[in-house]
Design a protein around this motif. Structure first.
Motif, PDB file in Angstrom:
ATOM      1  N   CYS A  49      -4.402  -0.059   5.391  1.00 47.58           N
ATOM      2  CA  CYS A  49      -3.948  -0.487   4.070  1.00 47.58           C
ATOM      3  C   CYS A  49      -2.951  -1.644   4.188  1.00 47.58           C
ATOM      4  CB  CYS A  49      -3.254   0.669   3.355  1.00 47.58           C
ATOM      5  SG  CYS A  49      -4.158   2.234   3.440  1.00 47.58           S
ATOM      6  N   LEU A  50      -3.066  -2.584   3.249  1.00 54.63           N
ATOM      7  CA  LEU A  50      -2.122  -3.700   3.188  1.00 54.63           C
ATOM      8  C   LEU A  50      -1.029  -3.376   2.177  1.00 54.63           C
ATOM      9  CD1 LEU A  50      -4.254  -6.977   3.095  1.00 54.63           C
ATOM     10  CD2 LEU A  50      -3.182  -5.866   5.037  1.00 54.63           C
ATOM     11  N   GLY A  51       0.210  -3.594   2.582  1.00 55.24           N
ATOM     12  CA  GLY A  51       1.333  -3.476   1.651  1.00 55.24           C
ATOM     13  C   GLY A  51       1.698  -4.856   1.135  1.00 55.24           C
ATOM     14  N   ILE A  87       0.989  -3.556   7.399  1.00 48.94           N
ATOM     15  CA  ILE A  87      -0.128  -2.617   7.573  1.00 48.94           C
ATOM     16  C   ILE A  87       0.371  -1.181   7.700  1.00 48.94           C
ATOM     17  CG2 ILE A  87      -2.163  -2.021   8.978  1.00 48.94           C
ATOM     18  CD1 ILE A  87      -2.254  -4.886   7.984  1.00 48.94           C
ATOM     19  N   PHE A  88      -0.288  -0.275   6.986  1.00 45.49           N
ATOM     20  CA  PHE A  88      -0.053   1.154   7.221  1.00 45.49           C
ATOM     21  C   PHE A  88      -1.400   1.857   7.151  1.00 45.49           C
ATOM     22  CE2 PHE A  88       0.450   0.396   2.698  1.00 45.49           C
ATOM     23  CZ  PHE A  88      -0.250   1.424   2.112  1.00 45.49           C
ATOM     24  N   THR A  89      -1.437   3.136   7.534  1.00 42.64           N
ATOM     25  CA  THR A  89      -2.718   3.845   7.565  1.00 42.64           C
ATOM     26  C   THR A  89      -2.634   5.137   6.747  1.00 42.64           C
ATOM     27  OG1 THR A  89      -2.234   5.223   9.487  1.00 42.64           O
ATOM     28  CG2 THR A  89      -3.067   3.023   9.931  1.00 42.64           C
ATOM     29  N   HIS A 112       0.921   5.261  -8.965  1.00 42.16           N
ATOM     30  CA  HIS A 112      -0.436   4.732  -8.760  1.00 42.16           C
ATOM     31  C   HIS A 112      -0.363   3.303  -8.236  1.00 42.16           C
ATOM     32  CE1 HIS A 112       0.235   2.331 -12.405  1.00 42.16           C
ATOM     33  NE2 HIS A 112       0.594   3.444 -13.038  1.00 42.16           N
ATOM     34  N   GLU A 113      -1.319   2.951  -7.362  1.00 46.82           N
ATOM     35  CA  GLU A 113      -1.522   1.570  -6.939  1.00 46.82           C
ATOM     36  C   GLU A 113      -3.026   1.303  -6.951  1.00 46.82           C
ATOM     37  OE1 GLU A 113       0.431   0.511  -3.279  1.00 46.82           O
ATOM     38  OE2 GLU A 113       2.412   1.148  -3.993  1.00 46.82           O
ATOM     39  N   LEU A 114      -3.458   0.484  -7.859  1.00 52.54           N
ATOM     40  CA  LEU A 114      -4.875   0.131  -8.022  1.00 52.54           C
ATOM     41  C   LEU A 114      -5.282  -0.906  -6.970  1.00 52.54           C
ATOM     42  CD1 LEU A 114      -7.541  -0.232  -9.701  1.00 52.54           C
ATOM     43  CD2 LEU A 114      -6.256  -1.912 -11.064  1.00 52.54           C
ATOM     44  N   GLU A 115      -6.370  -0.645  -6.231  1.00 51.19           N
ATOM     45  CA  GLU A 115      -6.724  -1.564  -5.143  1.00 51.19           C
ATOM     46  C   GLU A 115      -8.239  -1.698  -4.952  1.00 51.19           C
ATOM     47  OE1 GLU A 115      -4.343  -1.049  -1.650  1.00 51.19           O
ATOM     48  OE2 GLU A 115      -2.572  -0.497  -2.857  1.00 51.19           O
ATOM     49  N   LEU A 116      -8.663  -2.884  -4.556  1.00 50.60           N
ATOM     50  CA  LEU A 116     -10.037  -3.080  -4.091  1.00 50.60           C
ATOM     51  C   LEU A 116     -10.121  -2.561  -2.657  1.00 50.60           C
ATOM     52  CD1 LEU A 116     -12.908  -4.391  -4.430  1.00 50.60           C
ATOM     53  CD2 LEU A 116     -11.939  -6.410  -3.320  1.00 50.60           C
ATOM     54  N   LEU A 140      -7.440   3.969  -5.171  1.00 55.02           N
ATOM     55  CA  LEU A 140      -6.051   4.158  -5.614  1.00 55.02           C
ATOM     56  C   LEU A 140      -5.235   4.537  -4.381  1.00 55.02           C
ATOM     57  CD1 LEU A 140      -6.696   6.182  -8.895  1.00 55.02           C
ATOM     58  CD2 LEU A 140      -5.648   3.907  -8.772  1.00 55.02           C
ATOM     59  N   ASP A 141      -4.217   3.724  -4.098  1.00 56.16           N
ATOM     60  CA  ASP A 141      -3.296   4.021  -3.001  1.00 56.16           C
ATOM     61  C   ASP A 141      -2.134   4.802  -3.619  1.00 56.16           C
ATOM     62  OD1 ASP A 141      -1.344   4.004  -1.031  1.00 56.16           O
ATOM     63  OD2 ASP A 141      -0.958   1.845  -1.192  1.00 56.16           O
ATOM     64  N   MET A 142      -2.323   6.133  -3.721  1.00 53.93           N
ATOM     65  CA  MET A 142      -1.296   6.965  -4.364  1.00 53.93           C
ATOM     66  C   MET A 142      -0.106   7.100  -3.421  1.00 53.93           C
ATOM     67  SD  MET A 142      -2.787   7.354  -7.254  1.00 53.93           S
ATOM     68  CE  MET A 142      -1.495   8.338  -8.020  1.00 53.93           C
ATOM     69  N   ALA A 201       4.712   9.453   2.726  1.00 49.54           N
ATOM     70  CA  ALA A 201       4.654   8.858   1.384  1.00 49.54           C
ATOM     71  C   ALA A 201       3.266   8.337   1.043  1.00 49.54           C
ATOM     72  CB  ALA A 201       5.669   7.720   1.277  1.00 49.54           C
ATOM     73  N   LYS A 202       2.512   7.926   2.061  1.00 49.25           N
ATOM     74  CA  LYS A 202       1.230   7.255   1.835  1.00 49.25           C
ATOM     75  C   LYS A 202       0.013   8.065   2.287  1.00 49.25           C
ATOM     76  CE  LYS A 202       2.369   2.980   0.409  1.00 49.25           C
ATOM     77  NZ  LYS A 202       1.836   2.404  -0.877  1.00 49.25           N
ATOM     78  N   GLY A 203       0.232   9.084   3.139  1.00 48.22           N
ATOM     79  CA  GLY A 203      -0.923   9.699   3.787  1.00 48.22           C
ATOM     80  C   GLY A 203      -1.214  11.141   3.445  1.00 48.22           C
ATOM     81  N   GLY A 223      -4.320  -3.881  -1.142  1.00 50.20           N
ATOM     82  CA  GLY A 223      -3.055  -4.120  -1.836  1.00 50.20           C
ATOM     83  C   GLY A 223      -3.209  -4.035  -3.344  1.00 50.20           C
ATOM     84  N   THR A 224      -2.067  -3.915  -4.017  1.00 51.21           N
ATOM     85  CA  THR A 224      -2.088  -3.681  -5.464  1.00 51.21           C
ATOM     86  C   THR A 224      -1.396  -4.808  -6.228  1.00 51.21           C
ATOM     87  OG1 THR A 224      -1.659  -2.004  -7.191  1.00 51.21           O
ATOM     88  CG2 THR A 224       0.113  -2.378  -5.617  1.00 51.21           C
ATOM     89  N   PRO A 225      -1.926  -5.139  -7.428  1.00 46.76           N
ATOM     90  CA  PRO A 225      -1.196  -6.062  -8.294  1.00 46.76           C
ATOM     91  C   PRO A 225       0.016  -5.364  -8.921  1.00 46.76           C
ATOM     92  CG  PRO A 225      -3.184  -5.326  -9.396  1.00 46.76           C
ATOM     93  CD  PRO A 225      -3.194  -4.703  -8.023  1.00 46.76           C
TER      94      PRO A 225
END
Ligand code: MG
Length: 219
Positions: A21-23, A43-45, A69-73, A100-102, A121-123, A190-192
């Protein structure tokens, strides 16, 4: 729980691999997080057990009071790749999905303050909802897609993939110099801006034009 992506249109299943994942890959989101635009990818996983499919339910772990929420392609990899050029990297893409990168924002803020990793926090389980995957051939220009996220019918995030700081070809090539990419691996791009809290009972509907739709609940 089957950790499998569904590939459209045939409905073929593909076991999900690692998630890279890109931050801070959109300038306005980097700014809302109070940080600078990165000069190198952040970068995180997420482990594959973080995955849930369309129609799934995000479960807030009891260690957190602030789920964002983080909306991502999401870019889904189709073949093994290591040290590839940008061009080769794009040829190795199987397809694209809505993700979604919750994020447990309170847990992440504490980790940042202490210089600790973001793994929790991410995984955590259910932190990675991903829609069905559409094949690369049906998305002629992934760098020019409109995306949106509704929470309980209200618009929360809206963006365009052409606002990414590090674009998809660069990101795949860059990652392939660090991690062997394998079929089923997922890259969160990444998210807008517009990330915000969701709570139990909320319904999230994420859409990316030409890619698909993802609907999940929160409990
Ligand atoms: Mg993110």
């Amino acid at each position: 729980m089957n950790y499998e992506l569904t590939i459209k249109p045939e409905g073929r299943k593909l076991p999900i691999g690692k998630m890279l994942c890109l931050g801070k890959n959109y300038a306005l989101h980097a700014k809302e997080m109070g940080g600078d635009v990165p000069s190198e990818p952040v970068i995180f996983t997420k482990p594959r057990t973080a995955f849930i499919p369309d129609g799934g339910t995000i479960q807030i772990p009891d260690i957190s009071n602030e789920l964002h929420h983080e909306l991502e392609l999401v870019v889904v990899i189709g073949r093994a790749m290591r040290n590839v050029s940008e061009e080769e990297g794009m040829e190795g893409v199987l397809g694209y999905a809505v993700g979604l990168d919750m994020t447990l924002r309170d847990v992440q803020s504490r980790a940042k303050k202490r210089g600790e990793p973001w793994a929790v926090a991410k995984g955590f389980d259910t932190s990675a909802p991903i829609s069905d995957v559409v094949l690369r051939e049906s998305v002629p220009d992934p760098s020019n897609l409109r995306m949106s996220l509704l929470v309980n019918g209200e618009l929360r995030q809206q963006g365009e993939t052409n606002d990414m700081i590090f674009n998809i070809p660069f990101t795949i090539s860059y990652l392939s110099r660090i991690f062997t990419l394998e079929p089923g691996d997922c890259i969160f791009t990444g998210t807008p801006e517009g990330v915000a809290q969701v709570v139990s009972g909320d319904r999230l509907v994420a859409e990316i034009e030409g890619v698909g739709r993802l609907e999940v609940a929160v409990t």
